[in-house]
Structure formats: structure tokens, C-alpha cells
Scaffold this motif. Structure first.
Motif, PDB file in Angstrom:
ATOM      1  N   ALA A 297      -3.101   0.053  -2.631  1.00 27.61           N
ATOM      2  CA  ALA A 297      -3.149  -0.092  -1.174  1.00 27.61           C
ATOM      3  C   ALA A 297      -2.909  -1.542  -0.779  1.00 27.61           C
ATOM      4  O   ALA A 297      -3.060  -2.467  -1.591  1.00 27.61           O
ATOM      5  N   ASP A 298      -2.515  -1.707   0.485  1.00 31.00           N
ATOM      6  CA  ASP A 298      -2.366  -3.031   1.085  1.00 31.00           C
ATOM      7  C   ASP A 298      -3.120  -3.055   2.401  1.00 31.00           C
ATOM      8  O   ASP A 298      -3.058  -2.094   3.179  1.00 31.00           O
ATOM      9  N   VAL A 299      -3.818  -4.154   2.658  1.00 37.12           N
ATOM     10  CA  VAL A 299      -4.478  -4.381   3.939  1.00 37.12           C
ATOM     11  C   VAL A 299      -3.656  -5.427   4.683  1.00 37.12           C
ATOM     12  O   VAL A 299      -3.380  -6.501   4.144  1.00 37.12           O
ATOM     13  N   SER A 300      -3.240  -5.099   5.886  1.00 34.77           N
ATOM     14  CA  SER A 300      -2.411  -6.032   6.657  1.00 34.77           C
ATOM     15  C   SER A 300      -2.979  -6.192   8.057  1.00 34.77           C
ATOM     16  O   SER A 300      -3.630  -5.288   8.594  1.00 34.77           O
ATOM     17  N   ARG A 301      -2.692  -7.344   8.627  1.00 33.95           N
ATOM     18  CA  ARG A 301      -3.147  -7.658   9.971  1.00 33.95           C
ATOM     19  C   ARG A 301      -1.936  -7.883  10.860  1.00 33.95           C
ATOM     20  O   ARG A 301      -1.025  -8.632  10.507  1.00 33.95           O
ATOM     21  N   SER A 302      -1.905  -7.217  12.010  1.00 33.43           N
ATOM     22  CA  SER A 302      -0.799  -7.352  12.939  1.00 33.43           C
ATOM     23  C   SER A 302      -1.341  -7.562  14.345  1.00 33.43           C
ATOM     24  O   SER A 302      -2.560  -7.696  14.549  1.00 33.43           O
ATOM     25  N   ALA A 303      -0.443  -7.553  15.315  1.00 33.47           N
ATOM     26  CA  ALA A 303      -0.869  -7.731  16.700  1.00 33.47           C
ATOM     27  C   ALA A 303      -1.726  -6.575  17.181  1.00 33.47           C
ATOM     28  O   ALA A 303      -2.483  -6.704  18.144  1.00 33.47           O
ATOM     29  N   PHE A 304      -1.623  -5.420  16.519  1.00 31.66           N
ATOM     30  CA  PHE A 304      -2.404  -4.251  16.915  1.00 31.66           C
ATOM     31  C   PHE A 304      -3.743  -4.159  16.194  1.00 31.66           C
ATOM     32  O   PHE A 304      -4.527  -3.261  16.470  1.00 31.66           O
ATOM     33  N   GLY A 305      -4.012  -5.056  15.236  1.00 35.47           N
ATOM     34  CA  GLY A 305      -5.275  -5.022  14.507  1.00 35.47           C
ATOM     35  C   GLY A 305      -5.056  -4.850  13.011  1.00 35.47           C
ATOM     36  O   GLY A 305      -3.992  -5.181  12.472  1.00 35.47           O
ATOM     37  N   TRP A 306      -6.058  -4.303  12.326  1.00 35.19           N
ATOM     38  CA  TRP A 306      -6.027  -4.139  10.879  1.00 35.19           C
ATOM     39  C   TRP A 306      -5.501  -2.751  10.524  1.00 35.19           C
ATOM     40  O   TRP A 306      -5.795  -1.770  11.195  1.00 35.19           O
ATOM     41  N   SER A 307      -4.738  -2.688   9.434  1.00 39.88           N
ATOM     42  CA  SER A 307      -4.237  -1.394   8.961  1.00 39.88           C
ATOM     43  C   SER A 307      -4.282  -1.370   7.442  1.00 39.88           C
ATOM     44  O   SER A 307      -4.172  -2.411   6.773  1.00 39.88           O
ATOM     45  N   LEU A 308      -4.466  -0.167   6.895  1.00 43.40           N
ATOM     46  CA  LEU A 308      -4.492   0.058   5.451  1.00 43.40           C
ATOM     47  C   LEU A 308      -3.301   0.931   5.093  1.00 43.40           C
ATOM     48  O   LEU A 308      -3.158   2.045   5.610  1.00 43.40           O
ATOM     49  N   ASN A 309      -2.425   0.426   4.233  1.00 44.31           N
ATOM     50  CA  ASN A 309      -1.237   1.167   3.807  1.00 44.31           C
ATOM     51  C   ASN A 309      -1.440   1.637   2.377  1.00 44.31           C
ATOM     52  O   ASN A 309      -1.653   0.820   1.469  1.00 44.31           O
ATOM     53  N   LEU A 310      -1.396   2.942   2.175  1.00 39.90           N
ATOM     54  CA  LEU A 310      -1.651   3.536   0.873  1.00 39.90           C
ATOM     55  C   LEU A 310      -0.346   3.875   0.168  1.00 39.90           C
ATOM     56  O   LEU A 310       0.602   4.349   0.797  1.00 39.90           O
ATOM     57  N   VAL A 311      -0.314   3.644  -1.133  1.00 38.95           N
ATOM     58  CA  VAL A 311       0.792   4.089  -1.987  1.00 38.95           C
ATOM     59  C   VAL A 311       0.304   5.326  -2.729  1.00 38.95           C
ATOM     60  O   VAL A 311      -0.690   5.280  -3.454  1.00 38.95           O
ATOM     61  N   VAL A 312       1.004   6.445  -2.524  1.00 36.42           N
ATOM     62  CA  VAL A 312       0.565   7.742  -3.039  1.00 36.42           C
ATOM     63  C   VAL A 312       1.599   8.267  -4.023  1.00 36.42           C
ATOM     64  O   VAL A 312       2.811   8.245  -3.745  1.00 36.42           O
ATOM     65  N   GLU A 313       1.135   8.730  -5.179  1.00 37.49           N
ATOM     66  CA  GLU A 313       2.019   9.350  -6.169  1.00 37.49           C
ATOM     67  C   GLU A 313       2.160  10.837  -5.829  1.00 37.49           C
ATOM     68  O   GLU A 313       1.182  11.573  -5.805  1.00 37.49           O
TER      69      GLU A 313
END
Length: 379
Positions: free
Chosen positions: A140-156
Motif C-alpha cells: 500500500a501507499d499513503v499519499s496526501r493531496s489537496a483533498f486529504g489523505w488516501s490509501l492506495n492498495l496494490v491487490v494481487e
């Protein structure tokens, strides 16, 4: 979250400073050296224990190493180097996790929709979203943007699939006046209008930029007010980017669902958007006009659009063919007789001596369609 974000941002800057200092003294430092120093760093830096996971720090160092690799590759190829930069809190996007269960854990609800995520040093939080194709969570990656925090998951998952396309082959010519022009096998043409997302918001974005500049120069305005205005401007730009991405996803999905064969040309966006400014010895011409054209080209994001078409066509089992522009020259070639005649960009009508008379984009789309069908017949 902000405290962890600040510590990992400081790690990026410290690691970058260490690499620069070592280079000045003729010492080479690589990723393994910096990862080995993490253990001592965690013991020396106050506040790391219980808040920053080893995997989080390792992903930051890995991204810095990739930035240096890209820098040296560009130097070797004679491109603009783009040396890795120190990051402020606003420019440090986030961090990642290399393995599910190490630093983060995701609990999905029934139906694999929404759920909870637990982050090391942060705790358990509600999570919204779902994977289009369910599977085993890898990282997973945690990123911060103008809309707030988001968690991006890599799924097999198993290979994603789409319904096979129902329709005819199409030649696709990307453009600026129209976002794309399609030539179909029955001899007809379709134009996809250019939504011009940036132009529609240009005046508001310009006003917001001027307000930010005025507040930044004012003496009686607090830093908090300037920061708030900067976030408002960033959010407006993020909204434009989100609209652009939504349009491209919907358009590419529709094209893949209706055309089993899509033939287009490979685009070198970097060459297309090269500045016309020139040098002091040889200054360029029509610099402002070229800058406006570059802005319009980048607003359509052609490289991202073609990438969406490419992977969605693979999921649907469709054929996606890309012609080499310099070999085929679709915008200069006549679809009737095959002759090549150089045409300036301002000439929007293709009128050949053989009697073929079409719009410039329609003629290029027809050339691409004929090329794609010939490629399939010869394979």
C-alpha cells in the motif's frame, strides 16, 4: 498523521543531504548503506519509536534511490537532468508499505466494499472504497493531496477482464481541436469533442493565483491565511485534474467496448510540447502561441489516455495498434493514393490531387485505420 508525515519528510531531506555531502567528498552512498543506518537513526532520533515503522522509512529511501537512478539515466541520455530536490511538507506526497501485515492491515467488509485500516503508530480508521477485481492485498501507499489523505492498495488478482467489444475497427487520431477523431470501417467518422477542462477554469484559477500572490506580499496577512488560500488554489487544480481523469476513463472504456480493433499513432509528448523559446543567440518565433498550444496539449494528457486505452484493450481481448509516426506520417499521408505531402499545422483540410478531400484529422484517422487493418491481415 502529520507528525509521521513530517518525520518521513525529514528522513528524505536528511538522506538527500547525506548523498550530496558524500559525493562532494568523493564517497559513494547507495540504498543499502542508508538502509543499514536506519537502525541507529531510529535509536538516535526522538519520537521515532512507536510512530515510524521500518518499512515506511525503507520506502522513503527506496523512492530517493529511484529518483537518483532516473537522474543519472537522464544525464546519460542527454535529457534535462532534474536533480532530486529537498521537499517541504507540501511537496512530500507520502510513504508506502512493502507487505500487508507489516505496518498496515486492512479489514474489508462483506462484499469487499469499505472497511477499516490500521496504520502503525496511528491506529484503526474507517476506509471507503473497493477494488474492481477482488484479490489478496500485497502492499500500500499513503499519499496526501489537496483533498486529504488516501490509501492506495496494490491487490494481487487474476487477469482483469472486460466484456468483448461489439462493433467495427476504428482508426483514432488524437487532436486538440477535437479530443479524438475516429474513422470507422463503414466510411463514416466520429468526433469526440475536447472538453478543455483547464480553459473552462482558467479565469477562476488566474484570479485565485492573484489573490494568493497579493496575500503573500501583504504585511498584515497572517501565514495561516496565506496557507489557507494556497490550499484553496491547490484544491481547484486537483478538481480540474480529477475531471480530466474521469473523462479519459469513461472515454477509453466506451471506445474499448465498441471497437475490437483500435489503430492509432505513438505520441512523443515531450517532443510535441518542447518550448519554442530558443536561445539568446537564436531566439525562437511565435513563443507565446507555442506556449498556448503546449498548454492545450498537456490539458488533454494524451499519454495517459493512450495508456488507459492500452490496458483496457488488453483486458477486453481487443487489438490496440500503435503506428510509428515518423514512418507512417498519418497527418501528411493521403488515405486515397498514399502520397505524402507536408502540410503546416494551420492547414485543417486535406485536399489531394487524386480527388480525396477530407478534414485533416479525418484523413489521418483513415490512414491509421487502413494501416491497422493491413497489419492485422499480414500477421
Amino acid at each position: 498523521m502529520l507528525r509521521k508525515h513530517g518525520m518521513l519528510k525529514d528522513l528524505w531531506n536528511a538522506a538527500l543531504e547525506e548523498r550530496i555531502g558524500a559525493w562532494r567528498h568523493g564517497v559513494r552512498i547507495n540504498l543499502s548503506h542508508q538502509e543499514k543506518a536506519l537502525k541507529d537513526m531510529r535509536a538516535d532520533v526522538g519520537g521515532w519509536h512507536g510512530l515510524v515503522h521500518t518499512h515506511e522509512a525503507q520506502t522513503v529511501l527506496k523512492r530517493l534511490d529511484l529518483a537518483f537512478r532516473a537522474f543519472f539515466r537522464r544525464v546519460k541520455n542527454g535529457e534535462k537532468p532534474g536533480f532530486p530536490r529537498f521537499r517541504s511538507a507540501d511537496r512530500f506526497r507520502g510513504w508506502g508499505y512493502k507487505e500487508h501485515g507489516n505496518g498496515f492491515r486492512v479489514e474489508m467488509r462483506d462484499g469487499r466494499r469499505h472497511g477499516h485500516v490500521t496504520l502503525f503508530g496511528i491506529g484503526r480508521m474507517r476506509m471507503r472504497g473497493r477494488a474492481r477485481t477482488p484479490g489478496r492485498i500485497l502492499k500500500a501507499d499513503v499519499s496526501r493531496s489537496a483533498f486529504g489523505w488516501s490509501l492506495n492498495l496494490v491487490v494481487e488478482t487474476a487477469c482483469a477482464e472486460r466484456a468483448p467489444a461489439r462493433g467495427s475497427a476504428a482508426g483514432l487520431d488524437w487532436g486538440v481541436a477535437d479530443f479524438a477523431t475516429l474513422a470507422l470501417q463503414d466510411g463514416t467518422f466520429q468526433a469526440i469533442p475536447n472538453p478543455r477542462h483547464l480553459d473552462r477554469e482558467a479565469e477562476e484559477l488566474r484570479d485565485a493565483g492573484r489573490r494568493l500572490s497579493a496575500k503573500a506580499r501583504a504585511r498584515k496577512i497572517s501565514r495561516r491565511a496565506v496557507r489557507h488560500e494556497r490550499k484553496r488554489l491547490a484544491r481547484r487544480h486537483a478538481q480540474v485534474a480529477a475531471r480530466r481523469k474521469d473523462f479519459q476513463h469513461k472515454t477509453s472504456a466506451r471506445l474499448v467496448a465498441t471497437h475490437p480493433v483500435i489503430a492509432t499513432e505513438a505520441l512523443a509528448v515531450g517532443n510535441m510540447t518542447r518550448s519554442a523559446r530558443g536561445t539568446l543567440e537564436a531566439p525562437g518565433r511565435n513563443v507565446a502561441q507555442k506556449a498556448g498550444l503546449n498548454r492545450s496539449i498537456l490539458d488533454t494528457a494524451p499519454a495517459a489516455f493512450l495508456n488507459m486505452l492500452r490496458y483496457k484493450a488488453a483486458e477486453a481481448g481487443s487489438e490496440f495498434l500503435e503506428a510509428q509516426t515518423r514512418r507512417l506520417k498519418p497527418s501528411q499521408r493521403c488515405p486515397g493514393c498514399g502520397g505524402v505531402r507536408k502540410k503546416p499545422l494551420s492547414l485543417r483540410l486535406h485536399d489531394c490531387e487524386c480527388g480525396c478531400r477530407l478534414g485533416r484529422d479525418e484523413a489521418a484517422a483513415r490512414v491509421l485505420l487502413d494501416w491497422g487493418l493491413a497489419e492485422l491481415a499480414g500477421s
